[in-house]
Motif scaffolding. Structure first.
Motif, PDB file in Angstrom:
ATOM      1  N   LEU A 301       0.768  -1.204  -0.055  1.00 59.95           N
ATOM      2  CA  LEU A 301      -0.046   0.011   0.037  1.00 59.95           C
ATOM      3  C   LEU A 301       0.843   1.304   0.345  1.00 59.95           C
ATOM      4  O   LEU A 301       0.541   2.238  -0.877  1.00 59.95           O
ATOM      5  CB  LEU A 301      -0.914  -0.185   1.248  1.00 59.95           C
ATOM      6  N   VAL A 302       1.789   1.199   0.591  1.00 57.18           N
ATOM      7  CA  VAL A 302       2.821   2.546   1.164  1.00 57.18           C
ATOM      8  C   VAL A 302       3.510   2.586  -0.485  1.00 57.18           C
ATOM      9  O   VAL A 302       3.596   3.712  -1.093  1.00 57.18           O
ATOM     10  CB  VAL A 302       3.788   2.226   1.928  1.00 57.18           C
ATOM     11  N   TRP A 304       2.242   1.693  -3.441  1.00 54.48           N
ATOM     12  CA  TRP A 304       1.273   2.103  -4.336  1.00 54.48           C
ATOM     13  C   TRP A 304       0.876   3.679  -4.105  1.00 54.48           C
ATOM     14  O   TRP A 304       0.906   4.501  -5.001  1.00 54.48           O
ATOM     15  CB  TRP A 304      -0.001   1.283  -4.188  1.00 54.48           C
ATOM     16  N   ALA A 305       0.821   3.985  -2.955  1.00 50.01           N
ATOM     17  CA  ALA A 305       0.588   5.527  -2.544  1.00 50.01           C
ATOM     18  C   ALA A 305       1.736   6.394  -2.938  1.00 50.01           C
ATOM     19  O   ALA A 305       1.646   7.440  -3.517  1.00 50.01           O
ATOM     20  CB  ALA A 305       0.520   5.644  -0.901  1.00 50.01           C
ATOM     21  N   ARG A 306       3.340   5.972  -2.921  1.00 49.30           N
ATOM     22  CA  ARG A 306       4.125   6.787  -3.276  1.00 49.30           C
ATOM     23  C   ARG A 306       4.130   7.076  -4.766  1.00 49.30           C
ATOM     24  O   ARG A 306       4.375   7.880  -5.448  1.00 49.30           O
ATOM     25  CB  ARG A 306       5.342   6.083  -3.024  1.00 49.30           C
ATOM     26  N   VAL A 309      -0.005   8.681  -5.469  1.00 41.02           N
ATOM     27  CA  VAL A 309      -0.567   9.869  -4.537  1.00 41.02           C
ATOM     28  C   VAL A 309       0.653  10.732  -4.314  1.00 41.02           C
ATOM     29  O   VAL A 309       1.722  10.414  -3.739  1.00 41.02           O
ATOM     30  CB  VAL A 309      -1.203   9.355  -3.203  1.00 41.02           C
ATOM     31  N   GLN A 312       0.448  15.443   0.683  1.00 47.71           N
ATOM     32  CA  GLN A 312      -0.307  14.930   2.087  1.00 47.71           C
ATOM     33  C   GLN A 312      -1.671  15.189   1.914  1.00 47.71           C
ATOM     34  O   GLN A 312      -2.635  14.424   2.321  1.00 47.71           O
ATOM     35  CB  GLN A 312       0.428  15.921   3.221  1.00 47.71           C
ATOM     36  N   MET A 315      -3.553  12.519   0.181  1.00 47.93           N
ATOM     37  CA  MET A 315      -3.521  11.356   0.910  1.00 47.93           C
ATOM     38  C   MET A 315      -4.715  11.306   1.898  1.00 47.93           C
ATOM     39  O   MET A 315      -5.229  10.482   2.325  1.00 47.93           O
ATOM     40  CB  MET A 315      -2.076  10.891   1.551  1.00 47.93           C
ATOM     41  N   LEU A 318      -7.801  10.825   0.428  1.00 43.58           N
ATOM     42  CA  LEU A 318      -7.949   9.260   0.233  1.00 43.58           C
ATOM     43  C   LEU A 318      -8.636   8.514   1.362  1.00 43.58           C
ATOM     44  O   LEU A 318      -9.417   7.802   1.701  1.00 43.58           O
ATOM     45  CB  LEU A 318      -6.790   8.660  -0.227  1.00 43.58           C
ATOM     46  N   LEU A 346       0.769   4.548   6.043  1.00 41.96           N
ATOM     47  CA  LEU A 346       0.663   5.462   4.905  1.00 41.96           C
ATOM     48  C   LEU A 346       0.629   7.105   5.350  1.00 41.96           C
ATOM     49  O   LEU A 346       1.416   7.681   4.884  1.00 41.96           O
ATOM     50  CB  LEU A 346      -0.884   5.304   4.369  1.00 41.96           C
ATOM     51  N   ASN A 349       4.275   7.620   6.213  1.00 44.12           N
ATOM     52  CA  ASN A 349       5.068   7.999   4.896  1.00 44.12           C
ATOM     53  C   ASN A 349       4.743   9.262   4.412  1.00 44.12           C
ATOM     54  O   ASN A 349       5.844   9.936   3.819  1.00 44.12           O
ATOM     55  CB  ASN A 349       4.682   7.058   4.110  1.00 44.12           C
ATOM     56  N   PHE A 350       3.486   9.994   4.402  1.00 46.28           N
ATOM     57  CA  PHE A 350       3.297  11.280   4.346  1.00 46.28           C
ATOM     58  C   PHE A 350       3.392  12.258   5.272  1.00 46.28           C
ATOM     59  O   PHE A 350       3.079  13.497   5.201  1.00 46.28           O
ATOM     60  CB  PHE A 350       1.750  11.094   3.750  1.00 46.28           C
TER      61      PHE A 350
END
Length: 420
Positions: A301-302, A304-306, A309, A312, A315, A318, A346, A349-350
């Motif tokens: 998931l992380v 994919w988000a990087r 997305v 911030q 995200m 989302l 997630l 990470n943001f």
């Protein structure tokens, strides 16, 4: 394995299995199909989270609230709230909002609030002349303020999942609870003016109001006692929860003088049952989180988000969308325990603070409590008002609007939750 587990879990939910059982069976079947891990591993993973010391706070906070509210104090809080707002336009409906805010500082449970207050207030509001569906909608929405005003059981669950400070979450939850209450009070007032709801025209009996306020003050001081104790490090959350029980017992015995052995016994049973339900969800969710970690789902998931997305703000939007959707179908504790381990990486990470994330999670899932198709307080409100779910949902539209505005404020203005 994770795919098999989620398919089985979804199928069992459709068959109306309890969430805890559906999670456990889904994980067990997935392990059996995968064949790489012994089934005993499920038992070991279920046992591990039960050893968390802060979890002891849950039954004690539930017991403290039940001891306080089972006697004369519950009616006293309602009377005090009525004195404060019944002379305003929409005041009879505002009693539900103010009562829920005061009640939340004692119980920490939206379902307990909706049931206890709604059973008294909804028939009274209907008798005064308010539309039945509006009465059901008001208590359905207002009762969710409970889970933001400390002590909050959902915030404790989130703290267990995220390893954040319970005290920091309690302090952060106070302002959104108050802002939500003010917004709902405004909805009641505007609705009353536009629709001509009746209101009390007698002069204020200041003496009676003062006496009722003084009588209710021990309960009103409980959240202050909890917040001060946690904020200044006087005691840990678990120690504060046991102090809250002693405080409630002493108040019931020596101030209200209505404590009995039967009441203490009933409070212990209530706390035990509530904790058992939550514990089952925690144990089952631990297995699910373990299996997702084995399959590296959070890392996926992380990644994919990087890739997709890029900010911030995006995200956060989302996360809100996922939580609002999940809240429509899952009970609040289950949603926190299931989604927390996925959303936390997630957020980190943001650069999203985990205390702020906790408030965002609880506000979103609170909205889910009065949103169809699986809204617990929505069903309670409609049942107490004796109206159809659809009629109640139509009356809830302005409450949804206010709640979403509050959600956006606390999502995109971190300073509102992160105060020193």
């Amino acid at each position: 394995m994770s795919a098999v587990m989620m398919v089985v879990f979804a199928a069992l939910l459709l068959l109306s299995f309890p969430v805890g059982y559906a999670l456990t069976l889904g994980a067990s079947i997935a392990l059996f199909v995968g064949g790489d891990m012994p089934i005993l591993a499920v038992v070991q993973q279920m046992f591990a989270p039960t050893q968390s010391f802060p979890m002891i706070a849950i039954p004690f906070f539930v017991m403290a609230g039940d001891v306080m509210m089972a006697g004369k104090l519950g009616q006293s809080l309602i009377d005090f709230a009525t004195d404060l707002v019944s002379r305003f336009r929409g005041g009879h409906a505002q009693v539900s909002v103010l009562g829920s805010t005061l009640f939340g500082g004692v119980s920490g449970s939206a379902v307990a609030d909706a049931t206890a207050l709604g059973s008294v207030l909804v028939p009274w509001q209907k008798k005064v002349g308010y539309p039945a569906a509006f009465c059901g909608a008001t208590i359905a929405a207002a009762s969710t303020i409970d889970i933001l005003v400390p002590p909050s059981i959902p915030l404790i669950l989130y703290a267990l999942v995220s390893n954040t400070s319970i005290g920091a979450l309690f302090v952060a939850g106070l302002l959104p609870g108050i802002v939500l209450a003010v917004g709902f009070l405004a909805v009641c007032n505007v609705s009353a003016r536009l629709r001509g709801f009746p209101y009390e025209k007698k002069p204020i009996a200041w003496g009676i109001m003062a006496r009722r306020g003084l009588y209710a003050s021990p309960a009103l001081m409980m959240p202050v006692f909890i917040l001060v104790g946690l904020r200044f490090g006087v005691a840990t959350p678990t120690e504060i929860s046991t102090m809250a029980v002693v405080y409630a017992l002493l108040a019931a015995a020596f101030i209200y003088r209505d404590l009995s052995l039967k009441r203490v016994y009933n409070a212990m049973i209530t706390a035990g049952v509530a904790t058992g339900v939550v514990m089952m969800l925690i144990m089952a969710s631990s297995v699910v989180g373990w299996m997702l970690t084995l399959d590296q789902v959070p890392e996926a998931l992380v990644n994919w988000a990087r890739q997709f997305v890029h900010s911030q703000a995006a995200m956060l939007m989302l996360i809100n969308g996922v939580l609002l959707l999940a809240g429509m179908f899952l009970d609040l504790p289950a949603a926190i325990l299931l989604l927390g381990p996925l959303l936390i990486p997630l957020a980190q990470n943001f650069g999203i603070d985990l205390v702020q994330l906790g408030i965002i999670v609880v506000i979103n899932l609170a909205i889910g409590l009065y949103t169809p198709p699986v809204g617990t307080t929505l069903f309670i409100g409609a049942t107490l008002a004796k109206v159809k779910i659809g009629e109640t949902v139509r009356e809830l539209v302005p409450f949804y609007a206010v709640a979403l505005v509050v959600l956006l404020l606390f999502t995109y203005i971190p300073a509102l939750t992160l105060r020193g």
